[in-house]
Structure formats: C-alpha cells, structure tokens
Design a protein around this motif. Structure first.
Motif, PDB file in Angstrom:
ATOM      1  N   ARG A   1      47.877  29.701  48.159  1.00 46.58           N
ATOM      2  CA  ARG A   1      46.504  30.639  48.655  1.00 46.58           C
ATOM      3  C   ARG A   1      46.285  31.347  47.514  1.00 46.58           C
ATOM      4  O   ARG A   1      45.149  31.775  47.324  1.00 46.58           O
ATOM      5  CB  ARG A   1      46.324  31.300  49.881  1.00 46.58           C
TER       6      ARG A   1
ATOM      7  N   GLU B   1      44.743  29.854  44.638  1.00 44.99           N
ATOM      8  CA  GLU B   1      43.346  29.604  44.584  1.00 44.99           C
ATOM      9  C   GLU B   1      42.286  30.613  44.770  1.00 44.99           C
ATOM     10  O   GLU B   1      41.349  30.652  44.057  1.00 44.99           O
ATOM     11  CB  GLU B   1      43.295  28.668  45.887  1.00 44.99           C
ATOM     12  N   LEU B   2      42.889  32.042  45.233  1.00 44.61           N
ATOM     13  CA  LEU B   2      42.090  33.047  45.323  1.00 44.61           C
ATOM     14  C   LEU B   2      42.066  33.488  43.815  1.00 44.61           C
ATOM     15  O   LEU B   2      40.601  33.892  43.355  1.00 44.61           O
ATOM     16  CB  LEU B   2      42.762  34.064  46.077  1.00 44.61           C
TER      17      LEU B   2
ATOM     18  N   THR C   1      42.004  31.861  40.818  1.00 43.42           N
ATOM     19  CA  THR C   1      41.178  30.990  40.341  1.00 43.42           C
ATOM     20  C   THR C   1      39.564  31.194  40.700  1.00 43.42           C
ATOM     21  O   THR C   1      38.748  31.060  39.595  1.00 43.42           O
ATOM     22  CB  THR C   1      41.562  29.536  40.699  1.00 43.42           C
ATOM     23  N   ALA C   2      39.323  31.495  41.894  1.00 38.79           N
ATOM     24  CA  ALA C   2      38.126  31.701  42.560  1.00 38.79           C
ATOM     25  C   ALA C   2      37.406  32.885  41.971  1.00 38.79           C
ATOM     26  O   ALA C   2      36.425  32.890  41.571  1.00 38.79           O
ATOM     27  CB  ALA C   2      37.877  31.699  43.824  1.00 38.79           C
ATOM     28  N   MET C   3      38.218  33.856  41.911  1.00 39.17           N
ATOM     29  CA  MET C   3      37.778  35.056  41.240  1.00 39.17           C
ATOM     30  C   MET C   3      37.577  35.171  39.710  1.00 39.17           C
ATOM     31  O   MET C   3      36.440  35.655  39.410  1.00 39.17           O
ATOM     32  CB  MET C   3      38.927  36.074  41.785  1.00 39.17           C
ATOM     33  N   GLU C   4      38.465  34.545  39.133  1.00 39.01           N
ATOM     34  CA  GLU C   4      38.084  34.111  37.697  1.00 39.01           C
ATOM     35  C   GLU C   4      36.720  33.332  37.589  1.00 39.01           C
ATOM     36  O   GLU C   4      36.116  33.666  36.392  1.00 39.01           O
ATOM     37  CB  GLU C   4      39.564  33.504  36.862  1.00 39.01           C
ATOM     38  N   ALA C   5      36.645  32.360  38.280  1.00 41.57           N
ATOM     39  CA  ALA C   5      35.555  31.421  37.994  1.00 41.57           C
ATOM     40  C   ALA C   5      34.384  32.253  38.213  1.00 41.57           C
ATOM     41  O   ALA C   5      33.199  31.905  37.823  1.00 41.57           O
ATOM     42  CB  ALA C   5      35.682  30.425  39.078  1.00 41.57           C
ATOM     43  N   ARG C   6      34.336  33.288  39.192  1.00 43.87           N
ATOM     44  CA  ARG C   6      33.254  34.202  39.385  1.00 43.87           C
ATOM     45  C   ARG C   6      33.077  35.506  38.369  1.00 43.87           C
ATOM     46  O   ARG C   6      32.208  36.530  38.662  1.00 43.87           O
ATOM     47  CB  ARG C   6      33.116  34.886  40.812  1.00 43.87           C
TER      48      ARG C   6
ATOM     49  N   TYR D   1      35.228  37.828  37.782  1.00 45.23           N
ATOM     50  CA  TYR D   1      35.656  39.022  38.444  1.00 45.23           C
ATOM     51  C   TYR D   1      36.609  39.772  37.051  1.00 45.23           C
ATOM     52  O   TYR D   1      37.515  39.106  36.599  1.00 45.23           O
ATOM     53  CB  TYR D   1      36.445  38.852  39.581  1.00 45.23           C
TER      54      TYR D   1
END
Length: 267
Positions: free
Chosen positions: A214, A217-218, A220-225, A227
């Motif tokens: 988790r 995944e979090l 990766t999601a923050m880097e994709a946006r 952050y």
C-alpha cells in the motif's frame, strides 16, 4: 465503517465541532492529554470526561461509538490495570503466591486505565470530526515556525496524517487476514500465551507485506500527480480563528484551572 476501531476515521458533518479550526482542535487535544496527568481526584476525572462526551453530542455522533472505539483496547486496559496493581509497592491487599496486589497499585491502575480511556475518546473525536486534509494543514501550520530551524514541516505533517489515515485500513486488513487464516484451520484462541504469540506469525507476515504494498502504491500515485512537497502549494480554504474556537479554548482553559485547583486542594 468497520466497528473495530474508529481512530483514524472521519465522519463528514456540519456540526460546530466539525467547523472548529483544525489547529485549535489539535492544540486543545494536546493540552487535554497534558491536563489528564495533572488530575488526581475523581471529581477532576469526571469533569475531564464531560468534555469529550459533550464533544460527541455537539458533533452529533452516537455515544455507542465511544464504546465501539474502546472495545479493541479493552485487553490493553486490563493489562495496564493488572500490571500497575501488582508492580506498585504499598499496603498489601491480596496475595496470590509470589504476587501481591496493593492498595496503591489498585488506585494507580484505575487512574492509568481512566486516563487511557479518556485519551482514546478525545483522540478519536479529533479524527472523527477533522478531515485528513484539515489535519495536514493544521499540523503543518503549527509546525511552520520550525521551518526556520530546517524542520520539514509539510513532510512531517503529511507523514503523520497518512499514518493516522491508514490505522483503520490496516486494522481492517488484519481482520480479513485473520478470518482467512481461521478458514484455513489456524487457531488463534487456544493454548498458552507463548503459543498464541507464535500463532500470530502467519498473521503478521502478510500484514507487513500488505502495508509495504500500500505504501508503494501510494508513493507511485503521489509521484504520478507530480507531488513535490509543500513548496509553492496553495490552499482552497484559508483558516481563521472564529468565535466557536475562542469558546472551546475558554472551556479548555477553565477545565485546566479546575484540575489544577483540585490537585492543589487534594495534595
């Protein structure tokens, strides 16, 4: 919402407690924890218990959530009481072999259990009435003066908020793994303490793997946006101290004064 643990959950609402400034709620919660350790007599504990209970009523949260939030830590409360009762020197109350329960130990055990209960009630009320974004902004705002000393205020606030947010998620994940292991024949309820602790290994390994997955995944999601921390970040809502915040602060100050006077009279 799972009934296992409420700390870390947020219940949306428009009550006066929900509308309080998150910085004020954080400071009052921290002050409440300090006040708890100044209480020495039953009257002070009763007065302190009325504060979170009033908060639950004003936030329009059902009081059954108080018990449901405490139920997972009943074992910790009992262990705290028993250890204090047996490890505190004083006048003997009951002997069982090499173990001796003392009058002072019973009193200290009850005090520690009550303090833990009130601490859980207050911290749970904070997270139930404050969204993760408000918590992050509040913590970052309170830590902002430390940025001059090189303290990464935004990163610390984000880290604490994410940790708090994932408490109920990990508890739910642990329950799912427990049920899956029991369905495969695992036994977590019989045997002595050592055997029960060894039986928890098949539960902890997949739980740690799930937590790391988790977290990955979090990230990766923050880097994709895109952050990149708090530098240059703008906010949708600017926080201002209002009348309700001052009233809440005055009530907390009155409680602190009452506890200090009660302690002075009781010593």
């Amino acid at each position: 919402m799972p009934d296992a643990l409420f700390i870390g959950h947020y219940v949306p609402g428009d009550s006066v407690v929900h509308r309080l400034d998150s910085r004020v709620k954080l400071v009052l919660t921290f002050a409440y924890v300090i006040i708890l350790f100044f209480a020495v007599r039953p009257g002070a504990y009763v007065a302190l218990a009325l504060l979170p209970l009033a908060g639950y009523l004003l936030a329009r949260l059902p009081l059954r959530m108080v018990w449901q939030g405490l139920r997972p830590v009943v074992a910790v409360l009992l262990l705290t009481f028993v250890l204090n009762m047996l490890m505190t020197p004083g006048h003997p109350l009951y002997r069982l072999g090499p173990l001796t329960a003392t009058v002072e130990g019973v009193r200290l055990g009850l005090e520690m259990a009550v303090r833990l209960i009130l601490l859980m009630m207050t911290s749970t009320l904070l997270t139930l009435t404050t969204s993760p974004i408000e918590l992050t902004d509040g913590i970052e705002s309170l830590l902002r003066p430390l940025r001059r000393l090189g303290v990464p205020a935004h990163e610390l606030a984000m880290m604490m908020t994410i940790a708090l947010r994932f408490i109920p998620t990990l508890v739910e994940e642990a329950q799912n793994i427990l049920k899956a292991q029991q369905a495969r024949g695992a036994d977590f309820e019989t045997g002595n303490l050592f055997r029960r602790a060894r039986a928890m290994v098949p539960l902890l390994v997949p739980l740690f793997i799930s937590a790391f997955r988790r977290a990955d995944e979090l990230a990766t999601a923050m880097e994709a946006r895109c952050y990149h921390g708090g530098e240059g970040r703008t906010r949708y809502r600017e926080y201002r101290i209002g009348r309700a915040d001052w009233v809440a602060t005055a009530v907390a100050a009155a409680a602190l004064l009452f506890v200090l006077v009660d302690r002075a009279l009781g010593v």
